[in-house]
Write a protein that holds these residues in place. Structure first.
Motif, PDB file in Angstrom:
ATOM      1  N   LEU A  37      43.295  44.346  46.766  1.00 48.09           N
ATOM      2  CA  LEU A  37      42.543  44.984  45.297  1.00 48.09           C
ATOM      3  C   LEU A  37      41.809  46.545  45.455  1.00 48.09           C
ATOM      4  N   ARG A  38      42.220  47.073  44.784  1.00 45.87           N
ATOM      5  CA  ARG A  38      41.919  47.819  45.037  1.00 45.87           C
ATOM      6  C   ARG A  38      41.317  48.695  43.535  1.00 45.87           C
ATOM      7  N   LEU A  39      40.045  48.639  43.053  1.00 45.71           N
ATOM      8  CA  LEU A  39      39.962  48.837  42.154  1.00 45.71           C
ATOM      9  C   LEU A  39      38.655  50.117  41.670  1.00 45.71           C
ATOM     10  N   ASN A  40      39.107  50.963  40.995  1.00 46.79           N
ATOM     11  CA  ASN A  40      38.579  52.220  40.545  1.00 46.79           C
ATOM     12  C   ASN A  40      37.638  52.358  40.737  1.00 46.79           C
ATOM     13  N   CYS A  41      35.626  51.701  41.057  1.00 44.54           N
ATOM     14  CA  CYS A  41      35.026  52.015  40.909  1.00 44.54           C
ATOM     15  C   CYS A  41      34.662  52.682  42.396  1.00 44.54           C
ATOM     16  N   GLY A  42      33.021  52.491  42.226  1.00 49.13           N
ATOM     17  CA  GLY A  42      32.475  52.931  43.472  1.00 49.13           C
ATOM     18  C   GLY A  42      31.698  51.310  43.390  1.00 49.13           C
ATOM     19  N   HIS A  43      30.836  51.522  45.077  1.00 47.54           N
ATOM     20  CA  HIS A  43      30.231  50.836  45.929  1.00 47.54           C
ATOM     21  C   HIS A  43      29.283  49.554  44.876  1.00 47.54           C
ATOM     22  N   TYR A  44      28.453  50.143  44.048  1.00 48.32           N
ATOM     23  CA  TYR A  44      27.467  49.068  43.782  1.00 48.32           C
ATOM     24  C   TYR A  44      28.210  49.220  41.936  1.00 48.32           C
ATOM     25  N   SER A  45      29.046  50.095  41.234  1.00 53.49           N
ATOM     26  CA  SER A  45      29.184  49.573  40.151  1.00 53.49           C
ATOM     27  C   SER A  45      30.448  47.978  40.086  1.00 53.49           C
ATOM     28  N   LEU A  46      31.329  47.393  41.587  1.00 52.93           N
ATOM     29  CA  LEU A  46      31.995  47.025  41.872  1.00 52.93           C
ATOM     30  C   LEU A  46      31.048  45.784  40.963  1.00 52.93           C
ATOM     31  N   GLY A  47      29.850  45.966  40.855  1.00 49.71           N
ATOM     32  CA  GLY A  47      29.111  44.440  40.883  1.00 49.71           C
ATOM     33  C   GLY A  47      29.104  45.027  39.040  1.00 49.71           C
ATOM     34  N   ARG A  48      29.541  45.293  38.855  1.00 51.87           N
ATOM     35  CA  ARG A  48      29.795  46.030  36.409  1.00 51.87           C
ATOM     36  C   ARG A  48      31.026  45.053  36.144  1.00 51.87           C
ATOM     37  N   PRO A  49      30.894  44.515  35.123  1.00 57.78           N
ATOM     38  CA  PRO A  49      32.350  44.405  34.242  1.00 57.78           C
ATOM     39  C   PRO A  49      32.580  46.247  34.386  1.00 57.78           C
ATOM     40  N   PRO A  50      34.126  46.274  33.852  1.00 57.42           N
ATOM     41  CA  PRO A  50      34.955  45.230  34.295  1.00 57.42           C
ATOM     42  C   PRO A  50      34.961  44.459  35.298  1.00 57.42           C
ATOM     43  N   TYR A  51      34.793  45.188  36.346  1.00 57.07           N
ATOM     44  CA  TYR A  51      35.063  45.303  37.972  1.00 57.07           C
ATOM     45  C   TYR A  51      34.936  43.925  38.917  1.00 57.07           C
ATOM     46  N   ILE A  52      33.867  43.617  38.524  1.00 66.88           N
ATOM     47  CA  ILE A  52      33.728  42.074  39.037  1.00 66.88           C
ATOM     48  C   ILE A  52      34.366  40.867  38.284  1.00 66.88           C
ATOM     49  N   LEU A  53      34.476  41.321  37.064  1.00 66.11           N
ATOM     50  CA  LEU A  53      35.392  40.474  36.798  1.00 66.11           C
ATOM     51  C   LEU A  53      36.538  40.029  36.856  1.00 66.11           C
ATOM     52  N   GLY A  54      36.894  41.311  37.092  1.00 64.63           N
ATOM     53  CA  GLY A  54      38.826  41.676  38.212  1.00 64.63           C
ATOM     54  C   GLY A  54      38.924  40.790  39.435  1.00 64.63           C
ATOM     55  N   ALA A  55      37.714  41.087  40.524  1.00 60.58           N
ATOM     56  CA  ALA A  55      37.027  40.511  41.677  1.00 60.58           C
ATOM     57  C   ALA A  55      37.414  39.679  41.738  1.00 60.58           C
ATOM     58  N   GLY A  56      36.248  39.280  40.620  1.00 58.53           N
ATOM     59  CA  GLY A  56      36.261  37.115  40.342  1.00 58.53           C
ATOM     60  C   GLY A  56      37.305  36.171  40.294  1.00 58.53           C
ATOM     61  N   TRP A  57      38.178  36.831  39.481  1.00 58.75           N
ATOM     62  CA  TRP A  57      39.348  35.673  39.182  1.00 58.75           C
ATOM     63  C   TRP A  57      39.763  36.215  40.281  1.00 58.75           C
ATOM     64  N   SER A  58      40.563  37.475  41.143  1.00 53.89           N
ATOM     65  CA  SER A  58      41.430  37.459  42.790  1.00 53.89           C
ATOM     66  C   SER A  58      40.500  36.641  43.329  1.00 53.89           C
ATOM     67  N   LEU A  59      38.986  36.576  43.488  1.00 49.40           N
ATOM     68  CA  LEU A  59      38.447  35.489  44.626  1.00 49.40           C
ATOM     69  C   LEU A  59      39.013  34.408  44.407  1.00 49.40           C
ATOM     70  N   LYS A  60      39.284  33.950  43.293  1.00 49.90           N
ATOM     71  CA  LYS A  60      38.881  32.421  42.380  1.00 49.90           C
ATOM     72  C   LYS A  60      40.896  32.306  43.414  1.00 49.90           C
ATOM     73  N   ARG A  61      41.944  33.446  42.778  1.00 49.98           N
ATOM     74  CA  ARG A  61      42.501  32.368  43.132  1.00 49.98           C
ATOM     75  C   ARG A  61      43.307  32.889  44.873  1.00 49.98           C
ATOM     76  N   PHE A  62      42.443  33.656  45.036  1.00 52.96           N
ATOM     77  CA  PHE A  62      42.996  33.478  46.874  1.00 52.96           C
ATOM     78  C   PHE A  62      42.042  32.254  47.264  1.00 52.96           C
ATOM     79  N   LEU A  63      41.624  31.708  46.803  1.00 52.54           N
ATOM     80  CA  LEU A  63      40.735  30.996  47.435  1.00 52.54           C
ATOM     81  C   LEU A  63      41.356  29.703  46.930  1.00 52.54           C
ATOM     82  N   LEU A  64      41.954  29.733  46.290  1.00 47.57           N
ATOM     83  CA  LEU A  64      42.479  28.109  45.628  1.00 47.57           C
ATOM     84  C   LEU A  64      43.652  27.886  46.259  1.00 47.57           C
ATOM     85  N   GLN A  65      44.407  29.166  46.517  1.00 52.99           N
ATOM     86  CA  GLN A  65      46.016  29.155  46.776  1.00 52.99           C
ATOM     87  C   GLN A  65      46.871  28.388  47.543  1.00 52.99           C
ATOM     88  N   LYS A  66      48.017  27.406  47.577  1.00 60.33           N
ATOM     89  CA  LYS A  66      47.896  26.629  48.116  1.00 60.33           C
ATOM     90  C   LYS A  66      48.736  27.852  49.487  1.00 60.33           C
TER      91      LYS A  66
END
Length: 335
Positions: free
Chosen positions: A305-334
């Motif tokens: 997943l590539r997001l159009n933000c910087g290193h530190y701004s990944l931790g800000r909305p909306p980027y952290i929300l997209g990263a969080g949902w992507s992580l959840k799907r990855f961890l819970l996928q069968k």
């Protein structure tokens, strides 16, 4: 307009992070990095030892005669590190446990360099979805900090040997924790690493066969090149540059280069998830893309997943929300 503001925000965050960092003398300290392999009086001698260690499949293998004195109390897990350093606080590993109430899935999180707080939001988000989260303190961070230090200068620095030792210690600590989790009944164990923590998580996943998933945020392959080119490590480059070249630093830190472990990261049963920031000035995108190419050539199973933000701004909305949902799907996928 928005992205210009975002770039300025990231730069301001980087400047604040530089305030405590100082230029220091380069130190080889080969005995720390490669105990029992002999001393190194020159950079070249250090590089030879490093390249031998990079080719040694047992370099990141914790010792068999390990002290397994784990103590879990009030949501905090402690245990002795198998690397003894001259900072007593660093020799006890601390981890914050956010339990899910189930014992099937666990995630070990390795934070970024100079982290000042743990990821309680991520831990709460994932634990409510059935994943027990264990946030381990990397060497010289949090409860393991060196007394009097203003930042984790012993984790990564112009001391070549101590940097290798610290990353190796982080990997040993992580593998020891994961083996304990398996003994506690957790069958599905994943790792998540952020920035510098992604190097640790990647090395753990490469060498610990019980890890089934690894999510790497803001990662790349060559730690040496990240330090040499990154916005957050200018003081280290200024410390190193008078006495060695980038090519020499790449050799000196060869064991820490995830590209050198790509074949292990492509092992059967390991799924990889990578989140990158396209405007990153700390871990440059070219370095990240080169690691991805190496992984893909090795046959690794990796989602990106590539997001159009910087290193530190990944931790800000909306980027952290997209990263969080992507992580959840990855961890819970069968699988």
């Amino acid at each position: 307009m928005f992205h210009n503001w975002l770039d300025r925000w990231d730069e301001g965050r980087a400047q604040r992070g530089e305030e405590a960092k100082k230029i220091t003398d380069i130190i080889l300290d080969a005995d720390r990095a490669f105990p029992g392999m002999g001393a190194a009086k020159t950079v070249e001698e250090f590089c030879v030892l490093a390249e031998k260690s990079a080719a040694d499949p047992g370099f990141f293998e914790p010792p068999d005669a390990s002290d397994h004195s784990f103590e879990l109390r009030d949501g905090w897990l402690t245990f002795p590190s198998d690397v003894a350093t001259d900072v007593a606080e660093n020799n006890i590993v601390w981890a914050k446990v956010t339990a899910s109430g189930k014992r099937d899935r666990a995630l070990v999180i390795f934070h970024h360099w100079n982290a000042t707080r743990r990821n309680s939001q991520i831990a709460g988000f994932l634990s409510s979805r059935g994943i027990t989260v264990i946030e381990i303190a990397m060497p010289y961070h949090f409860e393991r900090s060196r007394p009097g230090s203003l930042y984790a200068d012993y984790m990564i620095s112009a001391n070549l040997g101590r940097t290798v030792q610290a990353l190796r210690q982080a990997v040993w600590d992580g593998r020891k924790l994961i083996r304990w989790l398996k003994c506690q009944g957790y069958q599905d164990v994943s790792v998540l690493g952020m920035s510098l923590g992604s190097w640790v998580a990647g090395l753990v996943a490469a060498h610990e066969p019980t890890v089934g998933r690894a999510s790497l945020f803001l990662t790349a392959g060559s730690l040496a090149e990240m330090v040499w080119t990154g916005r957050a490590t200018r003081s280290i480059r200024k410390s190193l540059e008078p006495r060695l070249t980038l090519a020499q630093l790449q050799r000196a830190w060869a064991p820490l280069n995830l590209e050198n472990h790509a074949d292990r990261l492509a092992r059967p049963g390991l799924e990889l998830h990578v989140i990158l920031a396209s405007r990153d000035m700390v871990v440059l995108p070219d370095l990240s893309e080169r690691l991805l190419g190496r992984l893909q050539n090795a046959g690794a199973r990796v989602g990106v997943l590539r997001l159009n933000c910087g290193h530190y701004s990944l931790g800000r909305p909306p980027y952290i929300l997209g990263a969080g949902w992507s992580l959840k799907r990855f961890l819970l996928q069968k699988k």
